[in-house]
Design a protein around this motif. Structure first.
Motif, PDB file in Angstrom:
ATOM      1  N   THR A   1      37.946  41.346  39.818  1.00  0.00           N
ATOM      2  CA  THR A   1      37.630  41.151  41.238  1.00  0.00           C
ATOM      3  C   THR A   1      37.132  42.443  41.876  1.00  0.00           C
TER       4      THR A   1
ATOM      5  N   SER B   1      33.589  43.067  40.720  1.00  0.00           N
ATOM      6  CA  SER B   1      32.693  42.193  41.478  1.00  0.00           C
ATOM      7  C   SER B   1      32.340  42.816  42.822  1.00  0.00           C
TER       8      SER B   1
ATOM      9  N   SER C   1      33.420  34.014  42.768  1.00  0.00           N
ATOM     10  CA  SER C   1      32.778  32.820  42.204  1.00  0.00           C
ATOM     11  C   SER C   1      31.299  33.079  41.927  1.00  0.00           C
TER      12      SER C   1
ATOM     13  N   ASN D   1      31.046  35.421  38.859  1.00  0.00           N
ATOM     14  CA  ASN D   1      31.245  34.720  37.588  1.00  0.00           C
ATOM     15  C   ASN D   1      30.043  33.857  37.231  1.00  0.00           C
ATOM     16  N   ARG D   2      29.474  33.190  38.228  1.00  0.00           N
ATOM     17  CA  ARG D   2      28.319  32.318  37.982  1.00  0.00           C
ATOM     18  C   ARG D   2      27.120  33.131  37.507  1.00  0.00           C
TER      19      ARG D   2
ATOM     20  N   THR E   1      31.919  34.488  30.221  1.00  0.00           N
ATOM     21  CA  THR E   1      32.601  34.977  31.416  1.00  0.00           C
ATOM     22  C   THR E   1      32.799  36.495  31.324  1.00  0.00           C
ATOM     23  N   PRO E   2      33.029  37.172  32.454  1.00  0.00           N
ATOM     24  CA  PRO E   2      33.294  38.616  32.413  1.00  0.00           C
ATOM     25  C   PRO E   2      34.507  38.980  31.552  1.00  0.00           C
ATOM     26  N   SER E   3      35.576  38.180  31.631  1.00  0.00           N
ATOM     27  CA  SER E   3      36.780  38.491  30.850  1.00  0.00           C
ATOM     28  C   SER E   3      36.510  38.359  29.351  1.00  0.00           C
TER      29      SER E   3
END
Length: 289
Positions: A249, A252, A261, A264-265, A274-276
């Motif tokens: 977060t 971001s 959101s 992530n998109r 995904t970032p993770s």
């Protein structure tokens, strides 16, 4: 910032320049020079700018840059303390083009022609070239010359090589006002990507109408303004995911996304994960190497 001219001096007792840079990070330094240049980047991750091409890159990035073609690489600090390495071969135009006039080497001419738009090569060829570059360090000038020819041949034979700059980008435009405007836009985006960027503000910066600005960006980069900004922000986010333990977060927010959101998109759009998952996969690869 202006597009910088780089003066290239040959290596001692050589007609071309061989060099190895070992540094903590690659700064954004958009520049050009009249020589052909082979660039091999190792242990590094960031963005590559060649002409009007802007792409993400990672380990084993091998390119051939033609004369006067503006370019730079930009990365964050070294991953897990490993220095980033950049092998460089800078070859005078007259010397290399005269060499390819020989019957034995005429097959390399199309490669040199395409390099005026920049070419990136497959990981396989980059890995083979890395072995040659590393051996060059302790070799004599004549052995380095043989190694240089071997790398050029590998490039010529690579079926997966890709041209970088668009077909409309050529050396003639490197000194026209439109190129100066593109350089100014790229530098501004690179320095202010965390802000709420608006096309209207960038258009004013380069004295264009907003509609003209959108057309200009699409024509020169083959991306929309939004795509260009998001690509830069995602590249910065990738560097933070790899080189820091910041929460996703926070990353971001630090990369200019207005909510998690959206981040992530956009990340999935550019990286297909995904970032993770990206952080986990990349760090696992580094620790196991």
């Amino acid at each position: 910032m202006k597009l910088m001219f780089e003066k290239v001096l040959p290596t001692e007792n050589c007609s071309w320049r061989y060099w190895l840079y070992e540094i903590e990070e690659l700064p954004f330094n958009f520049h050009y020079h009249p020589e052909y240049e082979i660039v091999l980047t190792l242990n590094s991750h960031g963005q590559r700018y060649v002409g009007d091409s802007i792409e993400n890159y990672d380990d084993l990035d091998l390119t051939l840059i033609g004369p006067h073609l503006p370019h730079t690489w930009c990365s964050s600090q070294s991953i897990l303390g490993q220095p980033q390495k950049v092998y460089v071969a800078q070859i005078p135009v007259a010397w290399l083009e005269q060499l390819t006039n020989m019957t034995d080497l005429k097959s390399l001419k199309p490669l040199l022609q395409l390099s005026r738009r920049g070419i990136v090569f497959s990981k396989k060829v980059a890995k083979e070239s890395a072995t040659i570059f590393k051996r060059m360090k302790s070799k004599s000038p004549s052995e380095r010359f043989i190694g240089l020819l071997a790398i050029l041949q590998l490039m010529h034979d690579d079926p997966k090589s890709q041209v970088l700059s668009s077909s409309g980008y050529n050396i003639a435009i490197t000194s026209d006002p439109s190129t100066d405007k593109l350089d100014k836009i790229i530098h501004y985006l690179h320095e202010h990507y965390t802000r709420n960027l608006k096309a209207e503000d960038l258009a004013q910066l380069v004295y264009m109408s907003t509609n003209h600005f959108h057309r200009f960006i699409k024509q020169r980069t083959e991306q929309t303004f939004t795509e260009l900004v998001n690509q830069l922000r995602i590249s910065k986010a990738c560097s933070l995911l790899i080189n820091s333990s910041m929460p996703i977060t926070t990353i971001s927010d630090n990369c200019g996304f207005n909510n998690i959101s959206n981040f992530n998109r956009r990340f999935i759009q550019f990286k297909r994960m995904t970032p993770s998952k990206f952080r986990k996969l990349y760090l696992t690869r580094i620790l196991s190497s």
